[in-house]
Design a protein around this motif. Structure first.
Motif, PDB file in Angstrom:
ATOM      1  N   VAL A 100      -0.297  -1.164  -7.472  1.00 21.19           N
ATOM      2  CA  VAL A 100      -1.512  -0.919  -6.690  1.00 21.19           C
ATOM      3  C   VAL A 100      -1.326  -1.478  -5.281  1.00 21.19           C
ATOM      4  O   VAL A 100      -1.575  -0.810  -4.277  1.00 21.19           O
ATOM      5  N   SER A 101      -0.839  -2.713  -5.230  1.00 13.21           N
ATOM      6  CA  SER A 101      -0.654  -3.378  -3.954  1.00 13.21           C
ATOM      7  C   SER A 101       0.287  -2.590  -3.046  1.00 13.21           C
ATOM      8  O   SER A 101      -0.019  -2.308  -1.887  1.00 13.21           O
ATOM      9  N   SER A 102       1.430  -2.214  -3.603  1.00 11.48           N
ATOM     10  CA  SER A 102       2.443  -1.515  -2.822  1.00 11.48           C
ATOM     11  C   SER A 102       1.962  -0.135  -2.372  1.00 11.48           C
ATOM     12  O   SER A 102       2.085   0.228  -1.210  1.00 11.48           O
ATOM     13  N   MET A 103       1.367   0.612  -3.312  1.00 14.15           N
ATOM     14  CA  MET A 103       0.985   1.984  -2.982  1.00 14.15           C
ATOM     15  C   MET A 103      -0.200   2.029  -2.023  1.00 14.15           C
ATOM     16  O   MET A 103      -0.259   2.895  -1.158  1.00 14.15           O
ATOM     17  N   PHE A 104      -1.151   1.079  -2.177  1.00 12.03           N
ATOM     18  CA  PHE A 104      -2.276   1.071  -1.254  1.00 12.03           C
ATOM     19  C   PHE A 104      -1.794   0.800   0.169  1.00 12.03           C
ATOM     20  O   PHE A 104      -2.135   1.518   1.099  1.00 12.03           O
ATOM     21  N   SER A 105      -0.945  -0.224   0.299  1.00  9.46           N
ATOM     22  CA  SER A 105      -0.428  -0.555   1.633  1.00  9.46           C
ATOM     23  C   SER A 105       0.303   0.647   2.236  1.00  9.46           C
ATOM     24  O   SER A 105       0.111   0.991   3.395  1.00  9.46           O
ATOM     25  N   TYR A 106       1.141   1.278   1.414  1.00  6.87           N
ATOM     26  CA  TYR A 106       1.974   2.366   1.933  1.00  6.87           C
ATOM     27  C   TYR A 106       1.137   3.584   2.303  1.00  6.87           C
ATOM     28  O   TYR A 106       1.243   4.103   3.423  1.00  6.87           O
ATOM     29  N   GLN A 107       0.299   4.030   1.367  1.00  6.77           N
ATOM     30  CA  GLN A 107      -0.452   5.261   1.579  1.00  6.77           C
ATOM     31  C   GLN A 107      -1.444   5.131   2.733  1.00  6.77           C
ATOM     32  O   GLN A 107      -1.688   6.072   3.465  1.00  6.77           O
ATOM     33  N   MET A 108      -2.049   3.943   2.871  1.00  9.53           N
ATOM     34  CA  MET A 108      -3.039   3.740   3.928  1.00  9.53           C
ATOM     35  C   MET A 108      -2.369   3.250   5.206  1.00  9.53           C
ATOM     36  O   MET A 108      -3.052   3.009   6.194  1.00  9.53           O
ATOM     37  N   THR A 109      -1.056   3.043   5.155  1.00  9.13           N
ATOM     38  CA  THR A 109      -0.335   2.405   6.249  1.00  9.13           C
ATOM     39  C   THR A 109      -1.077   1.145   6.685  1.00  9.13           C
ATOM     40  O   THR A 109      -1.294   0.906   7.868  1.00  9.13           O
ATOM     41  N   ALA A 110      -1.487   0.355   5.709  1.00  7.90           N
ATOM     42  CA  ALA A 110      -2.277  -0.850   5.974  1.00  7.90           C
ATOM     43  C   ALA A 110      -1.385  -2.075   5.958  1.00  7.90           C
ATOM     44  O   ALA A 110      -0.280  -2.053   5.424  1.00  7.90           O
ATOM     45  N   ASN A 111      -1.902  -3.142   6.550  1.00  4.75           N
ATOM     46  CA  ASN A 111      -1.238  -4.438   6.466  1.00  4.75           C
ATOM     47  C   ASN A 111      -1.059  -4.791   4.983  1.00  4.75           C
ATOM     48  O   ASN A 111      -1.965  -4.570   4.182  1.00  4.75           O
ATOM     49  N   ALA A 173       8.949  -3.083   2.984  1.00  4.34           N
ATOM     50  CA  ALA A 173       9.547  -4.264   3.619  1.00  4.34           C
ATOM     51  C   ALA A 173       9.411  -4.229   5.140  1.00  4.34           C
ATOM     52  O   ALA A 173       9.459  -5.271   5.788  1.00  4.34           O
ATOM     53  N   ASP A 174       9.240  -3.028   5.709  1.00  4.44           N
ATOM     54  CA  ASP A 174       9.168  -2.937   7.170  1.00  4.44           C
ATOM     55  C   ASP A 174       7.726  -2.934   7.670  1.00  4.44           C
ATOM     56  O   ASP A 174       7.469  -2.649   8.835  1.00  4.44           O
ATOM     57  N   MET A 175       6.778  -3.252   6.790  1.00  2.00           N
ATOM     58  CA  MET A 175       5.376  -3.155   7.193  1.00  2.00           C
ATOM     59  C   MET A 175       4.810  -4.501   7.623  1.00  2.00           C
ATOM     60  O   MET A 175       5.335  -5.555   7.281  1.00  2.00           O
ATOM     61  N   ALA A 176       3.688  -4.427   8.368  1.00  2.00           N
ATOM     62  CA  ALA A 176       3.084  -5.642   8.922  1.00  2.00           C
ATOM     63  C   ALA A 176       2.632  -6.586   7.820  1.00  2.00           C
ATOM     64  O   ALA A 176       2.078  -6.158   6.816  1.00  2.00           O
ATOM     65  N   GLY A 177       2.880  -7.863   8.002  1.00  2.00           N
ATOM     66  CA  GLY A 177       2.443  -8.874   7.054  1.00  2.00           C
ATOM     67  C   GLY A 177       3.449  -9.185   5.966  1.00  2.00           C
ATOM     68  O   GLY A 177       3.290 -10.151   5.229  1.00  2.00           O
TER      69      GLY A 177
ATOM     70  N   SER B  27      -1.059  -1.287   9.431  1.00  2.02           N
ATOM     71  CA  SER B  27       0.297  -1.727   9.734  1.00  2.02           C
ATOM     72  C   SER B  27       0.858  -0.812  10.811  1.00  2.02           C
ATOM     73  O   SER B  27       0.722   0.399  10.736  1.00  2.02           O
ATOM     74  N   ALA B  28       1.469  -1.418  11.816  1.00  2.00           N
ATOM     75  CA  ALA B  28       2.002  -0.616  12.917  1.00  2.00           C
ATOM     76  C   ALA B  28       3.338   0.016  12.540  1.00  2.00           C
ATOM     77  O   ALA B  28       3.805   0.947  13.179  1.00  2.00           O
ATOM     78  N   THR B  29       3.951  -0.525  11.501  1.00  2.00           N
ATOM     79  CA  THR B  29       5.275  -0.016  11.123  1.00  2.00           C
ATOM     80  C   THR B  29       5.266   0.482   9.692  1.00  2.00           C
ATOM     81  O   THR B  29       4.467   0.052   8.880  1.00  2.00           O
ATOM     82  N   LYS B  32       2.998   5.426   4.961  1.00  2.00           N
ATOM     83  CA  LYS B  32       2.966   6.870   4.791  1.00  2.00           C
ATOM     84  C   LYS B  32       2.949   7.589   6.125  1.00  2.00           C
ATOM     85  O   LYS B  32       3.523   8.655   6.290  1.00  2.00           O
ATOM     86  N   ARG B  33       2.270   6.965   7.121  1.00  2.00           N
ATOM     87  CA  ARG B  33       2.184   7.619   8.426  1.00  2.00           C
ATOM     88  C   ARG B  33       3.580   7.849   9.003  1.00  2.00           C
ATOM     89  O   ARG B  33       3.873   8.901   9.544  1.00  2.00           O
ATOM     90  N   ALA B  34       4.432   6.824   8.819  1.00  3.00           N
ATOM     91  CA  ALA B  34       5.796   6.944   9.319  1.00  3.00           C
ATOM     92  C   ALA B  34       6.546   8.051   8.592  1.00  3.00           C
ATOM     93  O   ALA B  34       7.290   8.824   9.192  1.00  3.00           O
ATOM     94  N   GLU B  35       6.295   8.105   7.272  1.00  7.00           N
ATOM     95  CA  GLU B  35       6.979   9.123   6.478  1.00  7.00           C
ATOM     96  C   GLU B  35       6.560  10.518   6.924  1.00  7.00           C
ATOM     97  O   GLU B  35       7.391  11.418   7.094  1.00  7.00           O
ATOM     98  N   ASP B  36       5.234  10.678   7.138  1.00 16.49           N
ATOM     99  CA  ASP B  36       4.728  11.983   7.558  1.00 16.49           C
ATOM    100  C   ASP B  36       5.301  12.382   8.910  1.00 16.49           C
ATOM    101  O   ASP B  36       5.646  13.539   9.143  1.00 16.49           O
TER     102      ASP B  36
END
Lengths: 351, 337
Positions: A100-111, A173-177, B27-29, B32-36
């Motif tokens: 949940v943690s990983s996918m939420f961060s990734y899909q929302m491009t969130a911290n 790994a390349d995301m903020a936070g 997140s600035a980096t 999914k946005r980056a992937e898209d």
């Protein structure tokens, strides 16, 4: 200590055996974790003798790390077992939490911290679901959590495939936070030494759980609920609330373990975690928790996890033939538990 | 119970607040946005042929959530789209269950079957039944020795022993003296073959280490323990891509100088090859196993073509090193390598 007035005749003298003074030595012998401490010492001595590298600082820290990843979950499972219930969903819940943690961060491009927070809420909700289902339906916890276990196993795979298109999550790994979260949940370096944070989390959780069990009203409720729910309810213990809270406690620790999994490996495989629930239960049982409830301790669960860590890694340090790995593991666990039971019996006989 | 309901409402409110906050806490980096942004929309697949819509089914011995079989499926599905084929897939890691799944597809009278023979004994009868019912069978991945005898048209896959031997040779080429073979499933025949194959050609000493594949921290701690016990180990070979990263971390904590190598690819392995964390990877091209199986069944139905001349068609081993990594990165990220 609920509001029950002491019986009047107690004041007349030590006619009640509960008021007899016990010596500190006898008190020690009555502790639930005593047997497992002796067992742990035996396992430790054994591997110190048969494996040359076992006593090195680096080896011991590896053993401690292995023990801590089990121990973090063994603490709430021990509390739950003292409260008389089981949780078979705990192993996959750890994976769910990481997913949940990983996918939420990734899909929302969130911290990544936002993902971790969402994951905390989702995980706690699943734990509460277990508890609420248990007290509402009055079905055995075995059935309820087996259901949750299967549903979570399916959801872990189904949602991951649906959302990321593959069976593992994408790297965050390349995301903020991420670097900060890695320090909190995985490891950090102090003076060139790599410290695994799971060990710190583990110690903190054991201390917290011990305080709750021995020093708070909630701790008394846990023992009461596990000893006999009917009697506990009769003296005014909120049985339902206690059980729901115990399950949310399991969920909270599953969240910590899940975040560790995510931030130390940064990619999560959706099929992981199956079978770990038994390891947590084994650790709690070795540590002196009764499967029937009402008896056990948090420190015991830590000792149980430590025995498990020493055994599984000690076999590698001893360089035994790997074909027999599982056999050695089983035999060591059985021996440790038997020793534990024997010591406890001796201890009970002398009090 | 009123208290429970208030609790639920409170959780709901907090959840809503977090969802709101997440829009601010971006997140600035990465993500999914980056992937898209990276990938333009891929063209929708359309059938390239106008043959009747045949139905092909694949039954594998995969467990739940296995990256490798996900890639095999992807290959099969893409070939199915191109060949105007309806593709069905089922899997079970229990031999008996797998055989029953094949039986259900025979009952459904599919036009072609793709099976794996990881546990050949259990699959023998059901494969014979399929051929008797006139359903062509192609075996993939495992079972190259049994495939022909059981009546399958062709076998597509990697010979695990040959793949292991390639690893042994590569380790020699890199001047390694003492290697560790990390098995993540005790009792898997293919895994044993890989390690024994590597031991056969490798000039140095090779040891096996069994780890619990469903528990990643345990995998890491076990490898760490082994590297601490024996500092002379200068190479670690993992048998699956997800375990390579655990080995890299174990190496770091144990302060070992060992080179980490692995079977199979994923995005992280390719990144590891690129950064030098990993020495080499052995790829058996799972995409090709799925794609070719469907395509060959189509060719057989359409044109009675058979490939391999009675011998297995090998999809590997292909040794992948740092210099191939850049080229493969895009393919692993989209999940086809």
């Amino acid at each position: 200590m609920t509001a029950t007035a002491p019986p009047a005749h107690d004041r007349t003298g030590p006619s009640d055996e509960r008021l007899l003074r016990t010596s500190p030595w006898k008190k020690l012998l009555g502790r639930p974790e005593l047997g497992s401490v002796v067992g742990a010492a035996a396992v430790f001595l054994f591997f110190s003798i048969v494996a040359d590298t076992f006593l090195r600082a680096s080896s011991l820290s590896t053993v401690l790390y292995a023990a801590s990843t089990i121990g973090i979950m063994a603490v709430p499972i021990a509390l739950l077992m003292i409260g008389g219930e089981f949780d078979l969903s705990a192993g996959v819940l750890v994976t769910s939490s990481a997913l949940v943690s990983s996918m939420f961060s990734y899909q929302m491009t969130a911290n990544v911290w936002v993902g971790a927070l969402v994951s905390l809420l989702v995980t706690l909700a699943i734990g509460a679901f277990n508890g609420v289902m248990l007290v509402r339906t009055r079905l055995p916890s075995f059935i309820i959590t087996l259901g949750t276990f299967l549903m979570l196993t399916g959801m872990n795979l189904g949602f991951t495939k649906l959302i990321s298109g593959t069976v593992s999550t994408k790297t965050i790994a390349d995301m903020a936070g991420f670097p900060a979260a890695k320090k909190v949940f995985a490891s950090f370096t102090v003076g060139g030494v790599d410290v695994k944070t799971t060990i710190l989390w583990w110690i903190a959780l054991v201390a917290l759980a011990t305080w709750i069990l021995l020093r708070t009203r909630f701790g008394n409720w846990i023992f009461a609920v596990g000893g006999g729910a009917g009697a506990a309810r009769a003296v005014g213990v909120p049985v339902a609330r206690t059980k729901i809270l115990l399950y949310t406690g399991v969920a909270f620790c599953a969240w910590i373990s899940g975040q560790h999994l995510l931030f130390s490996f940064d990619v999560v495989q959706s099929g992981e975690g199956v079978g770990n629930e038994l390891i947590y239960i084994i650790a709690a049982v070795i540590g002196g928790c009764l499967i029937t409830g009402g008896y056990g301790s948090a420190i015991g669960s830590a000792v149980g996890a430590f025995i498990f860590g020493m055994t599984s890694k000690g076999i590698v340090y001893a360089e035994w033939n790997p074909d027999w790995f599982k056999f050695f593991l089983g035999a060591m666990l059985l021996l440790a538990t038997l020793l534990n039971a024997w010591v406890r019996k001796r201890a009970e006989a002398t009090t | 119970m009123a208290r429970v309901r208030t609790g639920v409402r409170a959780i709901g409110a907090v959840l809503a607040a977090v969802l709101g906050a997440s829009l601010a806490g971006c997140s600035a980096t990465g993500g999914k946005r980056a992937e898209d942004a990276r990938r333009a929309a891929e063209a929708q697949g359309r059938a390239a042929v106008d043959t009747p819509r045949w139905t092909f089914a694949m039954v594998t011995h995969s467990g739940d959530g296995d990256t490798f079989w996900d890639i095999v499926q992807r290959g099969a599905k893409q070939a199915a789209v191109k060949d105007n084929v309806k593709f069905l897939y089922a899997h079970s890691d229990e031999a008996q269950q797998q055989a029953q799944l094949v039986q259900t597809y025979i009952d459904q009278k599919v036009d072609g079957l793709i099976v794996t023979l990881a546990k050949p004994g259990a699959m023998k009868d059901v494969v014979a039944k399929a051929t008797r019912a006139g359903i062509p069978v192609i075996t993939v991945n495992s079972g190259s020795a049994e495939s022909k005898a059981y009546g399958a048209l062709t076998h597509i896959g990697q010979d695990e022993t040959v793949a292991g031997e390639a690893v042994g040779e590569e380790l020699d080429r890199r001047g390694r003296k003492k290697a560790l073979c990390v098995l993540h499933e005790q009792g898997n025949v293919g895994h044993e073959q890989r390690c024994s194959g590597a031991g056969k050609t490798f000039g140095g000493a090779l040891q096996n280490l069994y780890v619990d594949g469903t528990n990643m921290p345990d995998v890491q701690a076990a490898i760490e323990a082994k590297l601490q016990t024996d500092p002379s180990i200068d190479a670690v070979v993992t048998l699956g891509a997800p375990f390579a990263d655990a080995a890299v971390q174990a190496k770091r904590t144990a302060g070992s100088e060992a080179e980490i190598d692995t079977f199979d690819l994923n995005a992280k392995v390719v990144a590891g090859l690129k950064s030098g964390d990993l020495g080499f990877a052995v790829d058996q091209q799972p995409y090709l196993q799925g794609y070719e199986a469907v395509d060959l069944l189509w060719l057989y139905r359409y044109n009675a073509d058979v490939l391999g001349g009675g011998r297995p068609v090998l999809t590997g081993p292909q040794i992948i090193t740092e210099k191939d990594a850049a080229e493969l990165q895009d393919y692993t990220e989209r999940g086809t390598r």
